[in-house]
Design an enzyme around this catalytic site. Structure first.
Site, short mmCIF file in Angstrom:
data_model
loop_
_atom_site.label_atom_id
_atom_site.label_comp_id
_atom_site.label_asym_id
_atom_site.label_seq_id
_atom_site.Cartn_x
_atom_site.Cartn_y
_atom_site.Cartn_z
N GLU A 95 -11.36 -0.16 -3.18
CA GLU A 95 -10.65 0.54 -2.11
C GLU A 95 -9.47 1.30 -2.71
OE1 GLU A 95 -9.53 -2.54 0.61
OE2 GLU A 95 -8.15 -3.50 -0.77
N ASP A 145 0.84 -1.21 0.00
CA ASP A 145 0.00 0.00 0.00
C ASP A 145 0.87 1.26 0.00
OD1 ASP A 145 -2.22 -1.68 0.25
OD2 ASP A 145 -2.23 -1.54 2.44
#
Length: 317
Positions: A198, A32
């Site tokens: 997301e 991420d």
């Protein structure tokens, strides 16, 4: 555990559709990722885990060196997961400080909080934790408050956020440290399957705001990888205002499961996602991926990057 041979057996159709990632030397692990370039020319890479991993390098190609954590003691937010922070998003504010938004949560939970820290250098040991932005979820809302992304639209600072459930949202900030009083607005939703959407990232280019996001299964590939095409991938919609009305290349609303794929599994790249875009002599798409010739676990994830090309107003790699 998925064996090396099983990893190699992933569909060979996942090849040749996209450019391979740019060169990466040194410690290229990432998860991420958040990426920012210091005024002195150094690149700083931030990743999910513990107090947010920090790596630095003299160029995008590296060599990358892990140098420490942003918040080695975790977050001051009194919430489950405050020692294992997620999804850092970093930018330089108008005041010259660097701001990092992070998520406090646990896997599969909608009980989440978005926090913020600031620094004058981005170096380990320089970050001050300011705790919660005031943006949280407890299961009674339609959204999950993780995966924050900051952008300034006109004179208004906003955060984009969200994961699964009712999708991606946007909320105005009162300043870099706190949200405003207006309610969040839903900007994207995936009605299919488990509503896997997301990692929103909003980027302005050529009169449009491009909403990049990740869809599909994000991890667990080392124990049970999904059917072909159901793993992580990077999609995009765009809007002329950045405040809603996002549509994909075919005109399908992002609120109605729209999204044009920018990058998906190919060659040695499996499940690319958790992305952002850095302006660095042009737009650079950065992300993590699982190498198909590895064990596909999170610990094997790699930092990927590609320069974006724009074809008929849409990003490609």
């Amino acid at each position: 555990m998925l064996s090396f041979l099983a990893a190699l057996s992933l569909p060979l159709a996942l090849v040749n559709a996209y450019a391979n990632p740019g060169t990466c030397n040194g410690n290229c692990w990432a998860h991420d990722p958040g990426l920012w370039k210091h005024d002195d020319g150094r690149y700083f890479l931030f990743s999910t885990g513990n107090g947010i991993h920090i790596s630095s390098a003299p160029s995008l190609q590296g060599p990358w060196t892990e140098v420490g954590y942003a918040l080695p003691d975790g977050s001051s937010i009194n919430h489950d997961g405050n020692k294992n922070l997620w999804a850092p998003d970093v930018h330089k504010g108008d005041d010259g400080k660097y701001y990092m938004y992070y998520s406090v949560s646990t896997l599969g939970s909608q009980n989440s909080v978005i926090g913020v820290a600031s620094s004058t250098t981005m170096e380990p040991g320089s970050w001050t934790d300011h705790g919660s932005t005031g943006l949280s979820s407890d299961g009674s809302q339609g959204y999950n408050t993780i995966d924050a992304n900051w952008i300034k639209i006109g004179d208004q600072q906003v955060l984009n956020f969200g994961s699964y459930w009712q999708g991606l949202y946007q909320i105005d900030l009162a300043g870099p440290l706190k949200i405003g009083t207006a309610a969040p607005v839903n900007i994207a939703y995936n009605a299919t399957g488990q509503h896997a959407i997301e990692a929103s990232f909003l980027y302005q280019q050529n009169g449009f705001y491009y909403l990049f996001f990740s869809s599909g299964k994000a991890n667990g590939y080392d124990t049970s990888f999904p059917a072909q095409g159901e793993e992580y991938r990077i999609n995009v919609c765009r809007s002329s205002t950045g405040r809603g009305d996002f549509v994909d290349k075919n005109g399908v609303s992002c609120l109605q499961s729209g999204g044009t794929t920018v990058l998906a599994s190919h060659d040695n790249v499996y499940g690319p996602g958790g992305q952002g875009v850095l302006e660095d002599n042009g737009a650079v798409l950065y992300y993590h991926y699982a190498p198909r010739n590895g064990d596909l676990s999170v610990s094997s994830y790699q930092f990927g990057w590609n320069r974006l090309n724009w074809v008929d107003g849409w990003p490609t790699v």
